[in-house]
Design a protein around this motif. Structure first.
Motif, PDB file in Angstrom:
ATOM      1  N   ARG A 172      11.203  15.346  -9.043  1.00  0.00           N
ATOM      2  CA  ARG A 172      12.084  13.994  -8.518  1.00  0.00           C
ATOM      3  C   ARG A 172      11.173  12.878  -7.910  1.00  0.00           C
ATOM      4  NH1 ARG A 172      16.774  16.703  -5.970  1.00  0.00           N
ATOM      5  NH2 ARG A 172      17.150  16.903  -8.312  1.00  0.00           N
ATOM      6  N   ILE A 173      11.377  11.828  -8.343  1.00  0.00           N
ATOM      7  CA  ILE A 173      10.695  10.719  -7.712  1.00  0.00           C
ATOM      8  C   ILE A 173      11.607   9.746  -7.078  1.00  0.00           C
ATOM      9  CG2 ILE A 173       8.871  11.062  -9.281  1.00  0.00           C
ATOM     10  CD1 ILE A 173       9.791   8.458 -10.734  1.00  0.00           C
ATOM     11  N   GLU A 174      11.130   8.842  -6.393  1.00  0.00           N
ATOM     12  CA  GLU A 174      11.978   7.873  -5.896  1.00  0.00           C
ATOM     13  C   GLU A 174      11.654   6.363  -6.402  1.00  0.00           C
ATOM     14  OE1 GLU A 174      14.685   7.573  -3.679  1.00  0.00           O
ATOM     15  OE2 GLU A 174      14.819   9.741  -3.294  1.00  0.00           O
ATOM     16  N   LEU A 175      12.225   5.955  -7.523  1.00  0.00           N
ATOM     17  CA  LEU A 175      11.694   4.736  -8.083  1.00  0.00           C
ATOM     18  C   LEU A 175      12.228   3.425  -7.207  1.00  0.00           C
ATOM     19  CD1 LEU A 175      10.262   3.322 -10.811  1.00  0.00           C
ATOM     20  CD2 LEU A 175      12.814   3.261 -11.779  1.00  0.00           C
ATOM     21  N   ASP A 176      11.171   2.696  -6.903  1.00  0.00           N
ATOM     22  CA  ASP A 176      11.381   1.401  -6.282  1.00  0.00           C
ATOM     23  C   ASP A 176      11.451   0.259  -7.114  1.00  0.00           C
ATOM     24  OD1 ASP A 176      11.548  -0.641  -4.474  1.00  0.00           O
ATOM     25  OD2 ASP A 176       9.536  -0.120  -3.396  1.00  0.00           O
ATOM     26  N   SER A 182      11.529  -2.804  -6.596  1.00  0.00           N
ATOM     27  CA  SER A 182      10.912  -4.086  -6.050  1.00  0.00           C
ATOM     28  C   SER A 182       9.587  -3.945  -6.565  1.00  0.00           C
ATOM     29  CB  SER A 182      11.120  -4.051  -4.653  1.00  0.00           C
ATOM     30  OG  SER A 182      10.236  -3.182  -3.837  1.00  0.00           O
ATOM     31  N   GLN A 183       8.917  -2.931  -7.090  1.00  0.00           N
ATOM     32  CA  GLN A 183       7.675  -2.946  -7.427  1.00  0.00           C
ATOM     33  C   GLN A 183       7.421  -3.547  -9.062  1.00  0.00           C
ATOM     34  OE1 GLN A 183       7.094   1.413  -8.439  1.00  0.00           O
ATOM     35  NE2 GLN A 183       6.258   0.882 -10.494  1.00  0.00           N
ATOM     36  N   ARG A 184       6.183  -4.028  -9.109  1.00  0.00           N
ATOM     37  CA  ARG A 184       5.895  -4.818 -10.283  1.00  0.00           C
ATOM     38  C   ARG A 184       6.236  -4.303 -11.548  1.00  0.00           C
ATOM     39  NH1 ARG A 184       1.584  -6.023 -13.892  1.00  0.00           N
ATOM     40  NH2 ARG A 184       0.481  -4.033 -12.748  1.00  0.00           N
ATOM     41  N   GLN A 185       6.935  -4.853 -12.586  1.00  0.00           N
ATOM     42  CA  GLN A 185       7.162  -4.509 -13.966  1.00  0.00           C
ATOM     43  C   GLN A 185       6.223  -4.936 -14.911  1.00  0.00           C
ATOM     44  OE1 GLN A 185      11.399  -5.123 -14.965  1.00  0.00           O
ATOM     45  NE2 GLN A 185      11.729  -5.460 -12.740  1.00  0.00           N
ATOM     46  N   VAL A 186       5.933  -3.928 -15.904  1.00  0.00           N
ATOM     47  CA  VAL A 186       5.298  -4.541 -17.103  1.00  0.00           C
ATOM     48  C   VAL A 186       6.188  -4.614 -18.486  1.00  0.00           C
ATOM     49  CG1 VAL A 186       3.425  -3.736 -18.671  1.00  0.00           C
ATOM     50  CG2 VAL A 186       3.478  -3.309 -16.123  1.00  0.00           C
ATOM     51  N   GLU A 240       1.814   6.378  -9.956  1.00  0.00           N
ATOM     52  CA  GLU A 240       1.771   6.365  -8.594  1.00  0.00           C
ATOM     53  C   GLU A 240       2.842   7.506  -7.947  1.00  0.00           C
ATOM     54  OE1 GLU A 240       4.139   3.137  -5.927  1.00  0.00           O
ATOM     55  OE2 GLU A 240       3.465   2.184  -7.789  1.00  0.00           O
ATOM     56  N   TYR A 241       3.723   7.818  -8.616  1.00  0.00           N
ATOM     57  CA  TYR A 241       4.557   8.792  -8.131  1.00  0.00           C
ATOM     58  C   TYR A 241       4.266  10.235  -8.554  1.00  0.00           C
ATOM     59  CZ  TYR A 241       7.587   4.531  -7.453  1.00  0.00           C
ATOM     60  OH  TYR A 241       8.222   3.407  -7.169  1.00  0.00           O
ATOM     61  N   ILE A 242       3.285  10.380  -9.650  1.00  0.00           N
ATOM     62  CA  ILE A 242       2.796  11.636 -10.126  1.00  0.00           C
ATOM     63  C   ILE A 242       1.663  12.220  -9.727  1.00  0.00           C
ATOM     64  CG2 ILE A 242       2.640  12.667 -12.528  1.00  0.00           C
ATOM     65  CD1 ILE A 242       5.249  11.234 -12.184  1.00  0.00           C
ATOM     66  N   PRO A 243       1.966  13.406  -9.339  1.00  0.00           N
ATOM     67  CA  PRO A 243       0.366  14.173  -8.603  1.00  0.00           C
ATOM     68  C   PRO A 243      -0.540  14.365  -9.864  1.00  0.00           C
ATOM     69  CG  PRO A 243       2.505  15.142  -7.883  1.00  0.00           C
ATOM     70  CD  PRO A 243       3.110  14.279  -9.047  1.00  0.00           C
ATOM     71  N   LYS A 257       9.334   5.880 -21.625  1.00  0.00           N
ATOM     72  CA  LYS A 257       8.234   5.264 -22.806  1.00  0.00           C
ATOM     73  C   LYS A 257       7.082   6.060 -22.463  1.00  0.00           C
ATOM     74  CE  LYS A 257       7.828   0.971 -24.200  1.00  0.00           C
ATOM     75  NZ  LYS A 257       7.363  -0.353 -24.325  1.00  0.00           N
ATOM     76  N   PRO A 258       6.725   6.759 -23.606  1.00  0.00           N
ATOM     77  CA  PRO A 258       5.592   7.924 -22.984  1.00  0.00           C
ATOM     78  C   PRO A 258       4.323   6.983 -22.988  1.00  0.00           C
ATOM     79  CG  PRO A 258       6.984   8.753 -24.988  1.00  0.00           C
ATOM     80  CD  PRO A 258       7.640   7.429 -24.548  1.00  0.00           C
ATOM     81  N   PRO A 259       3.574   7.400 -22.178  1.00  0.00           N
ATOM     82  CA  PRO A 259       3.376   8.663 -21.484  1.00  0.00           C
ATOM     83  C   PRO A 259       3.884   8.341 -19.936  1.00  0.00           C
ATOM     84  CG  PRO A 259       1.209   7.784 -21.339  1.00  0.00           C
ATOM     85  CD  PRO A 259       2.005   6.759 -22.318  1.00  0.00           C
ATOM     86  N   ASN A 260       3.833   7.025 -19.488  1.00  0.00           N
ATOM     87  CA  ASN A 260       4.105   7.148 -17.986  1.00  0.00           C
ATOM     88  C   ASN A 260       5.080   5.777 -17.737  1.00  0.00           C
ATOM     89  OD1 ASN A 260       2.417   4.829 -19.016  1.00  0.00           O
ATOM     90  ND2 ASN A 260       0.914   5.048 -17.252  1.00  0.00           N
TER      91      ASN A 260
END
Length: 255
Positions: A55-59, A61-65, A73-76, A142-145
């Motif tokens: 489970r991640i907390e998607l912000d 407000s962060q930059r989009q591509v 940044e959320y993935i260990p 969209k794989p992978p990230n």
């Protein structure tokens, strides 16, 4: 001591296959099975049908591509993402009963509200009206990230801001600790079949080989039998992929 450990699994597979008496070449020996077979074949296949959840907390407000969020940044480290399950609406809304009452979802808190028959009827009529306009939010992957939030009406959800808890499907860890004990039986069967195939595909070229000293008779029938079971085991997992027993792939989503 936890039962879901790699060394215990390898011991069990060795007993099942009767491989202990075999004088295996160095590249086929037991210490190669975990890295060359379990991690490369068994865990990825098993995870596609019974994945682990992160489970991640998607912000927002962060930059989009190009409208997508990069979730690195959320993935260990060393975590392999398979896909996205959904927004965790239960966590997102916390206790949303009062909000759902006023929003027209047909919810009624009988413990705190003294509604009359007319009030309940109006509440249901509003729920019927709201149900005509579906603007459900869902997650694209969209794989992978990369992920993004979308809606049925193509509304730009991302510009609204805020944080959304999202459940990702990820691959199980090599130490096997993330696999539920109730799923270990089928995982052990798959691992046994994979290791049997790994051994059989190499050893079959030596069986029956004539040398100046003797002929080679390795007794490969048990390995061949287990190796042939792999397709049936995968079919069994596929049949159980969407079922009430697979909590990470529920049959019913409440919207």
């Amino acid at each position: 001591m936890p039962a879901n450990k790699m060394n215990k699994l390898l011991d069990k597979v060795e007993r099942r296959l009767g491989a202990r008496p075999l004088n295996l070449p160095a590249h086929l020996q037991k210490d190669k099975w975990a890295e060359d077979v379990i991690e490369e074949d068994t865990i990825p296949t098993f995870s596609r049908y019974f994945p682990n959840i992160l489970r991640i907390e998607l912000d927002l407000s962060q930059r989009q591509v190009n409208g997508w969020y990069v979730i690195d940044e959320y993935i260990p480290n060393n975590v392999i993402v398979i896909g996205v399950r959904d927004i965790d609406w239960a966590r997102f809304s916390v206790d949303s009963l009062c909000l759902q009452e006023s929003a027209g979802y047909g919810m009624y808190d009988f413990l705190t509200n003294n509604y009359g028959i007319g009030d309940i009827g109006l509440l249901q009529m509003r729920a019927d009206l709201v149900s005509l306009f579906n603007n459900q939010v869902f997650v694209d992957f969209k794989p992978p990230n990369m992920v993004r939030l979308s809606s049925v009406t193509n509304t730009n959800i991302n510009r609204a801001g805020g944080r959304f808890p999202i459940d990702l499907f990820i691959q199980h860890t090599p130490n096997l600790m993330t696999i539920e004990p109730s799923k270990m039986n089928i995982f052990e069967d798959l691992a046994t079949a994979d290791i049997a195939r790994f051994l059989y595909e190499d050893l079959k070229y030596y069986d029956g080989l004539e040398t100046v000293f003797a002929s080679v008779d390795i007794k490969l029938s048990d390995l061949e039998t287990w190796a042939s079971k792999r397709d049936d085991i995968v079919s069994e997992m596929k049949d159980a992929y969407v079922s009430f027993a697979n909590k990470n792939q529920p049959m019913i989503f409440c919207c």
